[in-house]
Structure formats: structure tokens, C-alpha cells
Design a protein around this motif. Structure first.
Motif, PDB file in Angstrom:
ATOM      1  N   SER A 230       4.482 -47.708  -7.805  1.00 44.69           N
ATOM      2  CA  SER A 230       5.384 -47.722  -7.269  1.00 44.69           C
ATOM      3  C   SER A 230       6.203 -46.495  -8.219  1.00 44.69           C
ATOM      4  O   SER A 230       6.692 -46.139  -7.705  1.00 44.69           O
ATOM      5  CB  SER A 230       6.121 -48.371  -7.435  1.00 44.69           C
ATOM      6  N   VAL A 231       5.070 -46.265  -9.534  1.00 45.11           N
ATOM      7  CA  VAL A 231       6.441 -45.442 -10.939  1.00 45.11           C
ATOM      8  C   VAL A 231       5.754 -44.015 -10.515  1.00 45.11           C
ATOM      9  O   VAL A 231       5.963 -43.253 -10.074  1.00 45.11           O
ATOM     10  CB  VAL A 231       5.461 -45.877 -12.118  1.00 45.11           C
ATOM     11  N   PHE A 232       4.190 -44.313  -9.986  1.00 41.41           N
ATOM     12  CA  PHE A 232       3.416 -43.073  -9.941  1.00 41.41           C
ATOM     13  C   PHE A 232       4.698 -42.360  -8.713  1.00 41.41           C
ATOM     14  O   PHE A 232       4.933 -41.137  -8.723  1.00 41.41           O
ATOM     15  CB  PHE A 232       2.409 -43.164  -9.765  1.00 41.41           C
ATOM     16  N   THR A 233       4.559 -42.748  -7.769  1.00 40.65           N
ATOM     17  CA  THR A 233       5.348 -42.348  -6.340  1.00 40.65           C
ATOM     18  C   THR A 233       6.929 -41.805  -6.886  1.00 40.65           C
ATOM     19  O   THR A 233       6.770 -40.698  -6.279  1.00 40.65           O
ATOM     20  CB  THR A 233       4.867 -43.231  -5.599  1.00 40.65           C
ATOM     21  N   GLU A 234       6.925 -42.335  -7.892  1.00 36.40           N
ATOM     22  CA  GLU A 234       8.623 -42.074  -8.322  1.00 36.40           C
ATOM     23  C   GLU A 234       8.528 -40.176  -8.655  1.00 36.40           C
ATOM     24  O   GLU A 234       9.703 -38.917  -8.045  1.00 36.40           O
ATOM     25  CB  GLU A 234       9.915 -42.485  -8.495  1.00 36.40           C
ATOM     26  N   ILE A 235       7.278 -40.166  -9.273  1.00 34.55           N
ATOM     27  CA  ILE A 235       6.844 -38.834  -9.653  1.00 34.55           C
ATOM     28  C   ILE A 235       6.066 -38.056  -9.354  1.00 34.55           C
ATOM     29  O   ILE A 235       6.502 -36.863  -8.824  1.00 34.55           O
ATOM     30  CB  ILE A 235       6.954 -39.138 -11.049  1.00 34.55           C
ATOM     31  N   MET A 236       4.969 -38.458  -9.151  1.00 35.66           N
ATOM     32  CA  MET A 236       3.717 -37.229  -8.673  1.00 35.66           C
ATOM     33  C   MET A 236       3.528 -36.416 -10.187  1.00 35.66           C
ATOM     34  O   MET A 236       4.546 -35.908 -10.429  1.00 35.66           O
ATOM     35  CB  MET A 236       3.386 -36.681  -7.394  1.00 35.66           C
ATOM     36  N   PHE A 237       2.377 -35.560  -9.529  1.00 35.14           N
ATOM     37  CA  PHE A 237       2.005 -34.982 -10.591  1.00 35.14           C
ATOM     38  C   PHE A 237       2.466 -33.429 -10.107  1.00 35.14           C
ATOM     39  O   PHE A 237       2.563 -33.103  -9.478  1.00 35.14           O
ATOM     40  CB  PHE A 237      -0.042 -34.238 -10.791  1.00 35.14           C
ATOM     41  N   CYS A 238       3.211 -32.843 -11.176  1.00 38.59           N
ATOM     42  CA  CYS A 238       4.091 -31.536 -10.292  1.00 38.59           C
ATOM     43  C   CYS A 238       2.674 -30.217 -10.010  1.00 38.59           C
ATOM     44  O   CYS A 238       1.843 -29.460 -10.535  1.00 38.59           O
ATOM     45  CB  CYS A 238       4.167 -30.571 -11.685  1.00 38.59           C
ATOM     46  N   GLU A 239       3.109 -30.328  -8.465  1.00 34.98           N
ATOM     47  CA  GLU A 239       2.097 -28.919  -7.718  1.00 34.98           C
ATOM     48  C   GLU A 239       2.279 -27.991  -7.510  1.00 34.98           C
ATOM     49  O   GLU A 239       1.271 -27.105  -7.497  1.00 34.98           O
ATOM     50  CB  GLU A 239       1.759 -29.333  -6.342  1.00 34.98           C
ATOM     51  N   ASP A 240       3.115 -27.331  -8.217  1.00 39.19           N
ATOM     52  CA  ASP A 240       3.259 -26.078  -9.195  1.00 39.19           C
ATOM     53  C   ASP A 240       2.382 -25.434 -10.242  1.00 39.19           C
ATOM     54  O   ASP A 240       2.075 -24.426 -10.455  1.00 39.19           O
ATOM     55  CB  ASP A 240       4.908 -26.127  -9.975  1.00 39.19           C
TER      56      ASP A 240
END
Length: 295
Positions: free
Chosen positions: A163-173
Motif C-alpha cells: 500500500s505504501v509502494f503504490t503511493e509512490i512507485m519508482f520514477c519511470e522518468d
């Protein structure tokens, strides 16, 4: 599902790692799945079809190369677990490693970092990466990582609440190698997510040859250059570069870099590379981005 083990791969056979983790899940009687993703390796990852696992196994092949950040986000989207454990494919489990250790500490924080160690001996031709990682080992202790919890985060052995990861995710830029873990630490701090650094290490086996590691370092520094203003102090090199710019000394460093670049590269590609030279090379390379650099 309690736990999803997420393993991104690219041009690497991770059969031994996957099957070792599968055995550990069974031995520790943990409700867990394993999800392996190949990021469109140029040589087809046929080894994935031969995996033998007794626990739930999901295999994903990206239709085209997504990049280090996006392939990890894709893994998370496939995961069914309440907790996610990201582990890099070019690693092995230390003898003391335990998945149950992560689960036992899960109530302490939103994110757990177990740490990473280096083999006792380097592969042939990998003296630069080996010396760099061994010299960095003091900052990798549990105590040192705990003093700077967001700054010392490494995604190669990361246990995080989904639930924490999905709030941020890795920056796909970030399409290329480097600093996705540092930027992820910045975002976790902004979210006020709690981090606990514990002693549950894995071993980094993927020590590249000097020339490959130097090329990857240059790519990482180019990535860092694109992240100006977003790192929030999570890069010591970037902070040093900013100080030199404020003191009007960056031009002198760029000049020295151009003058001594060949000599520094010669040292770094040798059997006995100097880490001091490596630090000078990285700083000069970083400051020279956007300026012409001689061959």
C-alpha cells in the motif's frame, strides 16, 4: 497472500537465486509467491521456462525494454502480496538471511532494509567495483544505515508494504541506470513513511569488470544530472558539485578533468585503481555534463 518476492532480470540467468528463494519459502513455511520479470533481454530468457518451484510462480516477459524503474513497477502490479520484497537478480542470499526475519519485523515500519554485502574476493578484472563496494561497507552497517534511513536506502534488498509502494512507485522518468533508489528514498521521506534498517543481508555477486563499471558510473551520473532539484540532499556528489558552483570553483574542476581525464581513466581501468582518483573522476565528469569533453 502475505508476501510477493519480486525479481527483475535483464540479460542474467537467475535460476539459482529463484530456486534458492523457493526452497527458503518452503523451509520457513511462509505464504508467498515469486514473480520474475525479464525486461526484454536481447538474448531470450529461456532459463525462465526451466524453473522448478514448489510455490506460486509468475513469469512475465516485457514486450520491449521498459527500463529499471518501470519493470519494477510492473512487478508490483502483478503482485498479490500484502508485502513486497524486491531483490536484484545478480545477488545471493547470505547464510544468515531469513524471510521470516522480515515478517517478524514487519510491524516496526512501512519499509525494511536488510542491507547488502560484497564477496570476499572479486571476479577477474573487477577490482574497481570490488574496492569501491568494500570501502563503502562501513556505511552499509545497520547502525550507519539507521542514522540516515532515507539516504541509505537500497532497492536491491527492499521489503515494503504494498500500500505504501503504490503511493509512490519508482520514477519511470529514469530510463537508464542509476539513482532510482536514491530518488525513491526522497519520495518515501516526503510521504513520511517509516523505515527500519535491520541486519538481514544479501550478497552482491554482479561485480562488473572495470570498463563496464566505469561506463555504468558515467550513465548513472548523466541520470543524476537530469534529477537536479529533485534529490533533496540524497546525493553527496551532487551536494559537493553545488558547493563548488557556489564558490566559483567548478570551472577549475572541469579544466582539471579535461587535462587529466585520460590519466585517470588509465588508473581506473588498471588492476590497482585508486578510489580517490575515482571520486575526482566522478566529480569532474558530473560537472562537465553539458560541456564538451575531449577524448
Amino acid at each position: 497472500m502475505t508476501l510477493s518476492v519480486l525479481i527483475p532480470t535483464y540479460n542474467y540467468c537467475a535460476t539459482e537465486l529463484v530456486e534458492t528463494i523457493d526452497e527458503l519459502i518452503s523451509r520457513e513455511a511462509i505464504e508467498a509467491e515469486i514473480v520474475v520479470a525479464d525486461d526484454a533481454s536481447p538474448v531470450p530468457a529461456t532459463w525462465m521456462d526451466e524453473l522448478c518451484c514448489s510455490n506460486s510462480l509468475t513469469l512475465y516477459r516485457a514486450p520491449h525494454n521498459l527500463g529499471r524503474a518501470a519493470i519494477r513497477n510492473q512487478l508490483a502490479s502483478l503482485a498479490r502480496g500484502t508485502w513486497l520484497w524486491f531483490i536484484d537478480c545478480d545477488t545471493a542470499l547470505a547464510t544468515s538471511f531469513s524471510l521470516q526475519c522480515y515478517l517478524d519485523n514487519a510491524g516496526a515500519a512501512d519499509v525494511l532494509c536488510g542491507g547488502i554485502t560484497t564477496p570476499d574476493k572479486p571476479p577477474a578484472g573487477a577490482s574497481l567495483r570490488f574496492r569501491y563496494e568494500r570501502a563503502d561497507s562501513s556505511r552499509r552497517s545497520t547502525e550507519a544505515r539507521s542514522r540516515e534511513p532515507y539516504r541509505q536506502l537500497s532497492t536491491c534488498n527492499l521489503f515494503i508494504k504494498k500500500s505504501v509502494f503504490t503511493e509512490i512507485m519508482f520514477c519511470e522518468d529514469i530510463k537508464n541506470y542509476g539513482y532510482e533508489d536514491a530518488l525513491f528514498g526522497v519520495e518515501l521521506e516526503k510521504l513520511h513513511a517509516s523505515i527500519s534498517h535491520i541486519d538481514n543481508p544479501i550478497v552482491h555477486l554482479g561485480l562488473e569488470s572495470n570498463d563496464v563499471f566505469l561506463a555504468k558510473t558515467e550513465v548513472a551520473l548523466q541520470t543524476l544530472r537530469t534529477l537536479e532539484g529533485r534529490m533533496n540532499g540524497n546525493s553527496r556528489l551532487q551536494e559537493t558539485a553545488h558547493r563548488l558552483q557556489r564558490w566559483k570553483l567548478d570551472g577549475a574542476v572541469r579544466l582539471l578533468y579535461r587535462l587529466f581525464r585520460k590519466a585517470m581513466r588509465s588508473n581506473l581501468l588498471s588492476d590497482k585503481p585508486s578510489l580517490r582518483v575515482f571520486s575526482m573522476y566522478k566529480l569532474g565528469f558530473y560537472l562537465s555534463q553539458g560541456s564538451p569533453v575531449g577524448n
